[in-house]
Write a protein that holds these residues in place. Structure first.
Motif, PDB file in Angstrom:
ATOM      1  N   UNK A   8       0.935  -1.358   0.198  1.00 20.09           N
ATOM      2  CA  UNK A   8      -0.117   0.128   0.289  1.00 20.09           C
ATOM      3  C   UNK A   8       1.207   1.015   0.078  1.00 20.09           C
ATOM      4  N   UNK A   9       2.394   1.034   0.585  1.00 21.69           N
ATOM      5  CA  UNK A   9       2.490   2.477   0.558  1.00 21.69           C
ATOM      6  C   UNK A   9       3.627   2.650  -1.119  1.00 21.69           C
ATOM      7  N   UNK A  10       3.960   1.826  -1.017  1.00 16.90           N
ATOM      8  CA  UNK A  10       4.489   1.889  -2.443  1.00 16.90           C
ATOM      9  C   UNK A  10       3.574   2.284  -3.632  1.00 16.90           C
ATOM     10  N   UNK A  11       2.156   2.066  -3.309  1.00 13.35           N
ATOM     11  CA  UNK A  11       1.126   2.133  -4.647  1.00 13.35           C
ATOM     12  C   UNK A  11       0.812   4.027  -3.503  1.00 13.35           C
ATOM     13  N   UNK A  12       1.184   4.359  -2.695  1.00 14.99           N
ATOM     14  CA  UNK A  12       0.250   5.547  -2.266  1.00 14.99           C
ATOM     15  C   UNK A  12       1.619   5.848  -1.191  1.00 14.99           C
ATOM     16  N   UNK A  13       2.616   6.472  -0.976  1.00 15.47           N
ATOM     17  CA  UNK A  13       3.586   6.752  -0.420  1.00 15.47           C
ATOM     18  C   UNK A  13       2.841   7.924   0.834  1.00 15.47           C
ATOM     19  N   UNK A  14       1.726   8.429   0.644  1.00 15.22           N
ATOM     20  CA  UNK A  14       1.452   9.924   1.323  1.00 15.22           C
ATOM     21  C   UNK A  14       0.264   9.345   1.965  1.00 15.22           C
ATOM     22  N   UNK A  15       0.204   8.070   2.394  1.00 12.91           N
ATOM     23  CA  UNK A  15      -0.567   7.277   3.243  1.00 12.91           C
ATOM     24  C   UNK A  15      -0.367   7.459   4.691  1.00 12.91           C
ATOM     25  N   UNK A  16      -1.227   7.463   5.355  1.00 10.99           N
ATOM     26  CA  UNK A  16      -0.745   8.078   7.184  1.00 10.99           C
ATOM     27  C   UNK A  16      -1.070   6.684   7.837  1.00 10.99           C
ATOM     28  N   UNK A  17      -2.005   6.397   7.050  1.00  6.81           N
ATOM     29  CA  UNK A  17      -2.916   4.837   8.182  1.00  6.81           C
ATOM     30  C   UNK A  17      -1.780   3.807   6.968  1.00  6.81           C
ATOM     31  N   UNK A  18      -1.650   3.689   6.678  1.00  6.28           N
ATOM     32  CA  UNK A  18      -0.322   2.263   5.927  1.00  6.28           C
ATOM     33  C   UNK A  18       0.335   2.566   7.074  1.00  6.28           C
ATOM     34  N   UNK A  19       1.136   3.764   6.791  1.00  8.61           N
ATOM     35  CA  UNK A  19       2.366   3.482   8.200  1.00  8.61           C
ATOM     36  C   UNK A  19       2.153   3.628   9.294  1.00  8.61           C
ATOM     37  N   UNK A  20       1.083   4.106   9.845  1.00  4.55           N
ATOM     38  CA  UNK A  20       0.696   3.563  11.330  1.00  4.55           C
ATOM     39  C   UNK A  20       0.790   2.437  11.445  1.00  4.55           C
ATOM     40  N   UNK A  21      -0.447   2.204  10.830  1.00  5.20           N
ATOM     41  CA  UNK A  21      -0.283   0.684  10.549  1.00  5.20           C
ATOM     42  C   UNK A  21       0.505  -0.220  10.655  1.00  5.20           C
ATOM     43  N   UNK A  22       1.790  -0.700   9.631  1.00 10.48           N
ATOM     44  CA  UNK A  22       2.441  -1.018   9.404  1.00 10.48           C
ATOM     45  C   UNK A  22       3.821  -1.172  10.697  1.00 10.48           C
ATOM     46  N   UNK A  23       3.474   0.300  11.893  1.00 11.21           N
ATOM     47  CA  UNK A  23       3.765   0.370  12.818  1.00 11.21           C
ATOM     48  C   UNK A  23       3.424  -0.821  13.546  1.00 11.21           C
ATOM     49  N   UNK A  24       1.958   0.007  13.712  1.00 14.27           N
ATOM     50  CA  UNK A  24       1.592  -1.054  14.594  1.00 14.27           C
ATOM     51  C   UNK A  24       1.980  -3.035  15.148  1.00 14.27           C
ATOM     52  N   UNK A  25       2.250  -3.147  13.822  1.00 16.13           N
ATOM     53  CA  UNK A  25       2.321  -4.636  13.203  1.00 16.13           C
ATOM     54  C   UNK A  25       3.519  -4.431  13.576  1.00 16.13           C
ATOM     55  N   UNK A  26       4.794  -4.101  13.532  1.00 14.98           N
ATOM     56  CA  UNK A  26       6.456  -3.795  14.122  1.00 14.98           C
ATOM     57  C   UNK A  26       6.072  -3.526  15.388  1.00 14.98           C
TER      58      UNK A  26
ATOM     59  N   UNK B   9       3.922  11.003  10.778  1.00 11.60           N
ATOM     60  CA  UNK B   9       3.544  12.274  12.028  1.00 11.60           C
ATOM     61  C   UNK B   9       4.199  13.668  10.948  1.00 11.60           C
ATOM     62  N   UNK B  10       5.315  13.198   9.676  1.00 11.92           N
ATOM     63  CA  UNK B  10       5.923  14.253   9.627  1.00 11.92           C
ATOM     64  C   UNK B  10       4.201  14.175   7.761  1.00 11.92           C
ATOM     65  N   UNK B  11       3.589  13.437   7.637  1.00  6.26           N
ATOM     66  CA  UNK B  11       2.898  13.461   6.815  1.00  6.26           C
ATOM     67  C   UNK B  11       0.853  14.088   7.200  1.00  6.26           C
ATOM     68  N   UNK B  12       1.409  13.829   8.350  1.00  3.73           N
ATOM     69  CA  UNK B  12       0.070  14.116   9.487  1.00  3.73           C
ATOM     70  C   UNK B  12       0.411  14.823  10.510  1.00  3.73           C
ATOM     71  N   UNK B  13       0.868  16.187  11.112  1.00  5.09           N
ATOM     72  CA  UNK B  13       1.598  15.906  12.078  1.00  5.09           C
ATOM     73  C   UNK B  13       0.114  15.843  13.430  1.00  5.09           C
ATOM     74  N   UNK B  14      -1.273  15.530  12.939  1.00  7.75           N
ATOM     75  CA  UNK B  14      -1.807  15.860  13.939  1.00  7.75           C
ATOM     76  C   UNK B  14      -2.912  14.683  14.288  1.00  7.75           C
ATOM     77  N   UNK B  15      -1.648  13.401  13.625  1.00 10.68           N
ATOM     78  CA  UNK B  15      -2.181  11.858  14.318  1.00 10.68           C
ATOM     79  C   UNK B  15      -1.825  11.734  15.344  1.00 10.68           C
TER      80      UNK B  15
END
Length: 312
Positions: free
Chosen positions: A173-191, A208-214
């Protein structure tokens, strides 16, 4: 080049065989002529100029006696077969035409032709091959929709407990859309579930760089930093998450799903870990001397005062 019909191929093969046979017979005939000439040259001249037999008188006429050896046959006269001369008069085209008529199938009108001219062969080889059907292009999905599908699939795998498979889906999902904050945050939870603290902290920082208010990314980065022993930095992330969630008008949709109770539970866990770390630290006796006698004994100096934002 296009393959010739079977009848035409047989016709060409027969013609080539007949031509090679005719050449061989021609060479054999020339060899025979040369051998005859050599044999005549080897004969003695006396035999060639033999005198005529004498005349014998018998009655009223003259009879000529024939010598027994007056007619001599050469050695090649009984070895040469006059049947080979028929090959010189053999009509190859007529024989090929007869073979074409006998071998041509009734369902192939072009193959039943008796002869093929060079123009016909050139025209058949120059005919264009039938064009292959052009495949229709598949409908291309939007990259954003494909990324959302991969993220949803990762959420399903995460719910089943397959954290490694979820990480792969989030990565696609990140490879298809590099600006998806949810994909990065969800992968963080899996890690975090796999206790890969550094990768989890890196993904939360990118989110947080993509969305500082997440707010969820702050909470997850606090957990990743706590796992690495960075308790003070983790508490700073907790304070920022509390500020975002406790605001009067939350702007992010993820902030509405995050409750203050989960933030306080994570803060309590981090503070307990920090206290346990302090208790496990080795105690070293330090000789303390009073530098300013005017200060009251037991009163903390400015350097010893603890900030209210720091843990107890």
């Amino acid at each position: 080049m296009e393959q010739l019909p079977p009848a035409l191929a047989a016709q060409l093969s027969i013609r080539e065989n007949a031509e090679s046979m005719r050449d061989a017979l021609s060479e054999l005939s020339s060899w025979e002529t040369s051998m005859k000439a050599k044999e005549q040259a080897r004969r003695p001249r006396a035999a060639q100029a033999a005198p005529a037999p004498p005349r014998v008188r018998a009655g009223g006429g003259v009879v000529t006696a024939k010598a027994a050896s007056s007619k001599r046959e050469s050695a090649a006269s009984h070895t040469y077969d006059v049947g080979y001369q028929k090959w010189d008069n053999f009509d190859v085209d007529k024989a090929l035409q007869a073979a074409d008529v006998s071998e041509a199938p009734p369902s192939a009108p072009q193959a039943a032709r008796s002869t093929w001219s060079p123009a016909d062969l050139v025209s058949r080889s120059a005919e264009p091959a039938p064009a292959a059907p052009v495949p229709r292009p598949r409908p291309r999905k939007d990259r954003g929709d494909a990324a959302e599908e991969q993220r949803q699939e990762g959420n399903s795998l995460y719910g089943e407990g397959d954290f490694s498979g979820a990480i792969k889906c989030y990565t696609r999902a990140i490879a298809l859309n590099g600006n998806g904050v949810l994909a990065f945050s969800n992968r963080c939870q899996a890690f975090l579930k796999l206790k890969e603290w550094r990768r989890a902290e890196s993904d939360a920082t990118i989110a947080l760089r993509i969305d500082p208010r997440h707010a969820k990314s702050y909470l997850r980065r606090a957990a990743a930093r706590s796992g690495q022993g960075k308790y003070r930095a983790a508490l700073l992330d907790i304070l920022e998450a509390k500020r975002l969630v406790g605001a009067a008008e939350p702007t992010g949709k993820a902030n509405q799903k995050l409750s203050m109770r989960s933030i306080l539970a994570e803060e309590r866990s981090i503070r307990e870990s920090l206290k346990a770390c302090v208790r496990r630290a080795p105690r070293v006796q330090v000789d303390v001397r009073q530098a300013n006698p005017s200060l009251e004994v037991g009163a903390p100096s400015e350097a010893q005062q603890v900030s209210p934002e720091m843990p107890e």
